[in-house]
Design a protein around this motif. Sequence first.
Motif, PDB file in Angstrom:
ATOM      1  N   GLY A   1       6.876  16.284   7.179  1.00 40.09           N
ATOM      2  CA  GLY A   1       6.768  17.532   7.773  1.00 40.09           C
ATOM      3  C   GLY A   1       5.559  17.496   8.664  1.00 40.09           C
ATOM      4  O   GLY A   1       5.317  18.077   9.873  1.00 40.09           O
ATOM      5  N   ALA A   2       4.469  16.641   8.348  1.00 42.22           N
ATOM      6  CA  ALA A   2       3.346  16.672   9.394  1.00 42.22           C
ATOM      7  C   ALA A   2       3.145  15.443  10.083  1.00 42.22           C
ATOM      8  O   ALA A   2       2.154  15.488  10.860  1.00 42.22           O
ATOM      9  N   ARG A   3       4.123  14.808  10.283  1.00 46.85           N
ATOM     10  CA  ARG A   3       4.128  13.610  10.947  1.00 46.85           C
ATOM     11  C   ARG A   3       4.832  13.702  12.400  1.00 46.85           C
ATOM     12  O   ARG A   3       5.916  13.792  12.497  1.00 46.85           O
TER      13      ARG A   3
ATOM     14  N   TYR B   1       2.904   1.121   8.137  1.00 49.51           N
ATOM     15  CA  TYR B   1       2.300   2.329   8.532  1.00 49.51           C
ATOM     16  C   TYR B   1       1.704   2.251   9.809  1.00 49.51           C
ATOM     17  O   TYR B   1       1.496   1.401  10.352  1.00 49.51           O
ATOM     18  N   ARG B   2       1.414   3.620  10.516  1.00 52.04           N
ATOM     19  CA  ARG B   2       0.716   3.797  11.793  1.00 52.04           C
ATOM     20  C   ARG B   2      -0.113   4.996  11.450  1.00 52.04           C
ATOM     21  O   ARG B   2       0.243   5.587  10.642  1.00 52.04           O
ATOM     22  N   VAL B   3      -0.872   5.272  12.277  1.00 52.34           N
ATOM     23  CA  VAL B   3      -1.716   6.374  12.275  1.00 52.34           C
ATOM     24  C   VAL B   3      -1.459   7.267  13.492  1.00 52.34           C
ATOM     25  O   VAL B   3      -1.226   6.902  14.410  1.00 52.34           O
TER      26      VAL B   3
ATOM     27  N   ALA C   1       1.477   7.470   8.650  1.00 53.42           N
ATOM     28  CA  ALA C   1       2.836   7.887   8.791  1.00 53.42           C
ATOM     29  C   ALA C   1       3.559   6.457   8.419  1.00 53.42           C
ATOM     30  O   ALA C   1       3.019   5.389   8.997  1.00 53.42           O
ATOM     31  N   GLY C   2       4.435   6.805   7.798  1.00 49.81           N
ATOM     32  CA  GLY C   2       5.321   5.257   7.304  1.00 49.81           C
ATOM     33  C   GLY C   2       6.136   5.880   5.904  1.00 49.81           C
ATOM     34  O   GLY C   2       6.295   6.780   5.429  1.00 49.81           O
ATOM     35  N   PRO C   3       6.129   4.707   5.147  1.00 53.03           N
ATOM     36  CA  PRO C   3       7.075   4.883   3.967  1.00 53.03           C
ATOM     37  C   PRO C   3       6.487   5.733   3.157  1.00 53.03           C
ATOM     38  O   PRO C   3       5.046   5.521   2.513  1.00 53.03           O
TER      39      PRO C   3
ATOM     40  N   ALA D   1       1.039  -1.092   0.072  1.00 55.20           N
ATOM     41  CA  ALA D   1       0.039  -0.031   0.164  1.00 55.20           C
ATOM     42  C   ALA D   1       0.865   1.244  -0.059  1.00 55.20           C
ATOM     43  O   ALA D   1       2.081   1.003   0.583  1.00 55.20           O
ATOM     44  N   THR D   2       0.422   2.381  -0.618  1.00 59.54           N
ATOM     45  CA  THR D   2       1.035   3.687  -0.542  1.00 59.54           C
ATOM     46  C   THR D   2       0.633   4.371   0.649  1.00 59.54           C
ATOM     47  O   THR D   2      -0.641   4.127   1.449  1.00 59.54           O
ATOM     48  N   CYS D   3       1.374   5.384   0.958  1.00 55.83           N
ATOM     49  CA  CYS D   3       0.861   6.522   1.986  1.00 55.83           C
ATOM     50  C   CYS D   3      -0.544   6.965   1.558  1.00 55.83           C
ATOM     51  O   CYS D   3      -1.480   7.229   2.478  1.00 55.83           O
ATOM     52  N   ARG D   4      -0.635   7.624   0.227  1.00 58.02           N
ATOM     53  CA  ARG D   4      -1.960   8.209  -0.236  1.00 58.02           C
ATOM     54  C   ARG D   4      -3.277   7.050   0.066  1.00 58.02           C
ATOM     55  O   ARG D   4      -4.010   7.508   0.309  1.00 58.02           O
ATOM     56  N   ALA D   5      -2.915   5.704  -0.517  1.00 60.36           N
ATOM     57  CA  ALA D   5      -3.884   4.775  -0.109  1.00 60.36           C
ATOM     58  C   ALA D   5      -4.098   4.585   1.387  1.00 60.36           C
ATOM     59  O   ALA D   5      -5.636   4.559   1.665  1.00 60.36           O
TER      60      ALA D   5
END
Length: 94
Positions: free
Chosen positions: A92-94, A77-79, A85-87, A40-44
């Motif tokens: 900047g926002a994390r 990923y994590r929330v 947040a993740g790969p 999965a991607t960050c956007r997904a």
Amino acid sequence: MHVSHIVVAATVTLSVSAVCYSQFDSRKAEQQARAVADKATCRAVDSAILAYVGVHGGAPSSVSQLTGYLDGDITAYRVVRGRAAGPGCASGAR
């Protein structure tokens, strides 16, 4: 057209064809495509979080709550503060 032109054209054509054929390994290409598609991607993940918020009215507390909202491996990923947040995520926002 001279015979030498025909020979050069044939040589170039055969060389290009041989290089293209040697570089094309359909089994390897399929394995690589599947490996990329399984991640999965960050956007997904962000989109899945938005879908979760739309259904539940609040952000998920962990990515395990998102499993029904997207396909692929989301274990990296994590929330954090309602965003992924993740790969591949903007730091900047994390």
